[in-house]
Design a protein around this motif. Structure first.
Motif, short mmCIF file in Angstrom:
data_model
loop_
_atom_site.label_atom_id
_atom_site.label_comp_id
_atom_site.label_asym_id
_atom_site.label_seq_id
_atom_site.Cartn_x
_atom_site.Cartn_y
_atom_site.Cartn_z
N ARG A 78 0.84 -1.20 0.00
CA ARG A 78 0.00 0.00 0.00
C ARG A 78 0.88 1.25 0.00
NH1 ARG A 78 -5.41 -1.30 1.32
NH2 ARG A 78 -5.56 -3.45 2.03
N PRO A 83 0.48 5.57 -0.80
CA PRO A 83 -0.45 6.65 -1.13
C PRO A 83 -0.36 7.02 -2.62
CG PRO A 83 0.72 7.14 0.91
CD PRO A 83 1.37 5.92 0.30
N ASP A 84 -1.50 7.32 -3.22
CA ASP A 84 -1.55 7.64 -4.64
C ASP A 84 -0.58 8.75 -5.04
OD1 ASP A 84 -3.49 5.73 -5.08
OD2 ASP A 84 -5.16 7.15 -4.98
N TRP A 143 2.95 7.39 -5.17
CA TRP A 143 3.12 6.47 -6.30
C TRP A 143 3.28 7.24 -7.60
CZ3 TRP A 143 4.64 1.73 -6.40
CH2 TRP A 143 4.46 0.94 -7.53
N GLU A 144 2.45 8.27 -7.77
CA GLU A 144 2.52 9.10 -8.98
C GLU A 144 3.84 9.87 -9.05
OE1 GLU A 144 0.48 9.02 -11.56
OE2 GLU A 144 -0.58 7.44 -10.48
#
Length: 65
Positions: A16, A18-19, A22-23
């Motif tokens: 997991r 956080p978006d 990751w971006e």
């Protein structure tokens, strides 16, 4: 449950992240190079022979306002 990998692939793992992180990671290392960077970090952390800590991108100088 862990998905079953093809004989030529490693098992898929769920991590997991956080978006936004990751971006940003994809922007810095390339969309298709994130997993390679993670594997390099794990090898370094586990003290594998010849493993080195992955290089981080240069820091952008702060703009003066």
């Amino acid at each position: 449950m862990v998905s079953r990998a093809k004989d030529t692939h490693t098992t898929n793992r769920v991590v997991r992240v956080p978006d936004a992180d990751w971006e940003e990671l994809g922007t810095l290392v390339g969309e298709r190079h994130r997993s390679q960077l993670i594997r390099e970090f794990i090898a370094w952390y586990l003290r594998r022979p010849k493993a080195t800590l992955p290089k981080r991108p240069a820091v952008e100088p702060a703009s003066e306002s």
